[in-house]
Scaffold this motif. Structure first.
Motif, short mmCIF file in Angstrom:
data_model
loop_
_atom_site.label_atom_id
_atom_site.label_comp_id
_atom_site.label_asym_id
_atom_site.label_seq_id
_atom_site.Cartn_x
_atom_site.Cartn_y
_atom_site.Cartn_z
N UNK A 365 0.91 -1.06 0.04
CA UNK A 365 0.12 0.11 0.10
C UNK A 365 0.85 1.31 0.02
N UNK A 366 2.14 1.15 0.80
CA UNK A 366 2.72 2.46 0.79
C UNK A 366 3.55 2.70 -0.33
N UNK A 367 3.94 1.59 -1.34
CA UNK A 367 4.54 1.65 -2.52
C UNK A 367 3.61 2.21 -3.43
N UNK A 368 2.23 2.01 -3.39
CA UNK A 368 1.23 2.58 -4.26
C UNK A 368 1.05 4.00 -4.08
N UNK A 369 1.02 4.35 -2.76
CA UNK A 369 0.86 5.91 -2.50
C UNK A 369 1.85 6.55 -2.93
N UNK A 370 3.19 6.08 -2.66
CA UNK A 370 4.40 6.94 -3.06
C UNK A 370 4.64 6.92 -4.80
N UNK A 371 4.45 5.95 -5.29
CA UNK A 371 4.63 5.87 -6.69
C UNK A 371 3.50 6.24 -7.60
N UNK A 372 2.15 5.84 -7.43
CA UNK A 372 1.35 6.11 -7.93
C UNK A 372 0.60 7.49 -7.69
N UNK A 373 0.65 7.86 -6.51
CA UNK A 373 -0.28 8.88 -6.41
C UNK A 373 0.87 10.29 -6.11
N UNK A 374 1.77 9.96 -5.38
CA UNK A 374 2.78 10.98 -5.01
C UNK A 374 3.58 11.40 -6.04
N UNK A 375 4.43 10.42 -6.65
CA UNK A 375 5.28 10.78 -7.85
C UNK A 375 4.40 11.22 -9.08
N UNK A 376 3.43 10.26 -9.56
CA UNK A 376 2.83 10.45 -10.78
C UNK A 376 1.61 11.52 -10.87
N UNK A 377 0.90 11.66 -9.73
CA UNK A 377 -0.23 12.60 -9.66
C UNK A 377 0.38 13.96 -9.08
N UNK A 378 0.79 13.97 -7.91
CA UNK A 378 1.28 15.22 -7.39
C UNK A 378 2.69 15.80 -8.00
N UNK A 379 3.48 14.93 -8.05
CA UNK A 379 5.02 15.32 -8.54
C UNK A 379 5.19 15.10 -9.99
N UNK A 380 4.28 14.48 -10.78
CA UNK A 380 4.24 14.56 -12.11
C UNK A 380 5.54 13.84 -12.52
N UNK A 381 5.84 12.90 -11.97
CA UNK A 381 7.09 12.14 -12.32
C UNK A 381 8.45 12.68 -11.92
N UNK A 382 8.39 13.78 -11.16
CA UNK A 382 9.61 14.41 -10.96
C UNK A 382 10.27 14.29 -9.51
#
Length: 537
Positions: A365-382
């Motif tokens: 669950x933590x990996x999904x939040x970090x990579x799928x939400x934080x990185x891709x949605x909030x930080x746009x892959x940056x």
């Protein structure tokens, strides 16, 4: 048949139980700390242990991740109290692995790197698909976690002879805390080693219990069944279908729903799917599943012996009256067979089972939040990998708190049944999108999001409106009654809804096929060529 339990506490020796209980925590925590020293602050190291595990190691770890409190406590208790119908859980949980092996394991390993959403979004729009997948992963993981927490509360209630619910709630809080520390300190590497240790101990203990039962009945299964019937007041209904799912026409429909949910659910469980990323090759992924099937199949075959053994040697009245109810069947059977020391060891192994599973769920669950939400949605892959790992660790803490609170509310529920609800959401929200993404060229982002949202929404709404939540003495909210949906398991409605929504959403949206990405995904999923290459978008 032994009657030694009449002269001893139902908890065996609580002081001894506590000592063994603490010993297992110390040993496994030591393993996690040692593994944590090798865990770097990178995504690969924290989420997949650097994909450094062999197929055999990963297969044993998969068994350790999958054989949960529901498998050892809930299924044995269900068989002890309901007989034949309780064994249907074992069949469903095992058969499900054939779906995972044939349709999902190798293509998933070849196409993604860390999370399920990487497969779903490979050739689709990243942000909406990853967001939907993150929500689905969180809810499946949380519901599964609640089941494990409830199982831990029931187990330790028997182990320490705890009668009041306040102390049981404290036990669940301890489980949540230890789980959080496992993941924060050891990452996937530490979690995997704990799962391997737990799988070996659990399978060995089940074999030992089965041997002891066989010795008592002198290898005569008919004698074991006769004793079980005798302890059930001479009612042979426990040997026939229908004790749970044959009472009326509605219960038969509920069985059909369960029969659909269990085989399809495994192939959509995020924490199981993530284990395929911890091996270096697709061949190792296939080897993993082969080992997992062998261990899981053997385990579930023996639950039949353990369940009827508990019915015959412990008795349904004693099981139902124990703290934790049906979830106490396995520990009480160990007490009957080997006395307080054996009960302490078996209970501690069962507790290690809970810790291993909840750690795997938390890291997924933590990996999904970090990579799928934080990185891709909030930080746009940056975002950097260090940022992602930091967000993951914060998420683990939040999930641990939420699972603890919800687990306290579900302490009296049968954990096997709670897990079947998690399977329903996985099968309705995740599996359709996974299969369409891998095997349907026309599939679009709209179809993916529609499938996940519909499967998730229908599952949750029907679960809330079902007898599981309200309307019965065994419900989570027994004093309320808003159960408008009659089935206890909504898979019969929710799973087709998820598949249909994916088709409708795709056909109503414009084709968005990128020939290059489509070709790359097909080559990767079928051959494994290009797995190490970053996904191009």
């Amino acid at each position: 048949m032994s009657t030694s339990y009449l002269a001893q506490s139902e908890a065996g020796n609580p002081a001894l139980n506590l000592a063994v209980f603490i010993g297992f925590i110390v040993i496994t925590m030591g393993v996690v700390v040692l593994a944590g020293r090798r865990t770097q602050n990178t995504a690969s190291s924290f989420y997949t242990g650097g994909a450094s595990f062999s197929g055999t190691q990963n297969g044993i770890a998969i068994a350790g991740d999958y054989l949960s409190a529901a498998a050892f406590l809930g299924v044995v208790g269900a068989i002890a109290l309901s007989g034949y119908d309780g064994f249907l859980y074992s069949i469903g949980y095992f058969v499900a692995w054939l779906v995972a092996l044939l349709l999902v394991a190798e293509p998933l390993r070849n196409t993604g790197r860390y999370t399920m959403a990487e497969v779903l979004s490979f050739r689709l729009k990243q942000r909406p698909v990853r967001m939907a997948a993150c929500v689905a992963t969180l809810l499946v993981s949380l519901l599964y976690l609640v089941a494990q927490m409830a199982g831990a509360g029931a187990l330790v209630s028997v182990l320490l002879d705890i009668q009041d619910q306040t102390t049981q709630a404290l036990v669940i809080a301890v489980v949540g805390t230890v789980m959080t520390l496992y993941v924060l300190i050891g990452g996937m590497r530490g979690t995997t080693y704990v799962q391997i240790i737990k799988a070996v101990l659990l399978c060995s203990s089940v074999v030992l219990i089965a041997i002891l039962i066989a010795v008592i009945v002198k290898g005569n299964l008919s004698e074991l069944l006769r004793l079980a019937v005798e302890r059930h007041g001479g009612d042979e209904a426990i040997l026939k279908p229908g004790a749970i799912y044959g009472v009326n026409e509605l219960s038969k429909i509920d069985f059909v729903s369960l029969a659909i949910t269990l085989p399809l659910g495994v192939a959509g469980l995020p924490h199981v799917l993530m284990r395929f990323y911890t091996v270096p090759t697709a061949t190792a992924a296939r080897t993993s599943v082969a080992w997992a099937i062998a261990l899981i199949g053997g385990f579930y075959a023996l639950t039949l012996l353990l369940g009827f053994g508990a019915a015959a040697l412990v008795g349904p009245e004693r099981i139902a009256a124990a703290p934790g109810g049906p979830n106490a069947a396995a520990p009480l059977l160990a007490l009957e067979l080997g006395g307080p020391i054996f009960m302490a060891i078996i209970s501690a192994i069962a507790f290690a089972t809970v810790l291993a599973v909840v750690a795997g769920l938390a890291i997924t669950a933590s990996a999904s939040v970090a990579r799928d939400f934080y990185d891709s949605v909030i930080r746009r892959g940056q975002s950097t990998e260090a940022e992602q790992v930091r967000v993951s660790k914060i998420t683990v803490v939040v999930i641990g708190i939420a699972a603890t609170v919800l687990g306290i509310g579900a302490m009296n529920q049968n954990v096997a049944f709670l897990v079947s609800l998690a399977f329903c959401i996985a099968a309705a929200a995740n599996l359709p999108t996974i299969l369409y993404s891998l095997y349907w060229r026309r599939f679009t982002t709209t179809g993916a999001v529609s499938s996940m949202i519909t499967g998730l929404s229908v599952s949750l709404v029907l679960i809330v409106l079902s007898p599981v939540v309200s309307g019965r003495e065994t419900s989570i909210l027994p004093d309320l009654d808003f159960a408008f949906f009659p089935l206890a398991n909504p898979g019969l409605v929710a799973i087709p809804a998820g598949f249909i929504a994916g088709i409708v959403g795709t056909l109503l949206s414009k084709p968005e096929r990128d020939p290059a990405l489509q070709s790359e995904m097909e080559v990767r999923s079928l051959t494994g060529i290009g797995v190490e290459k970053p996904i191009a978008h």
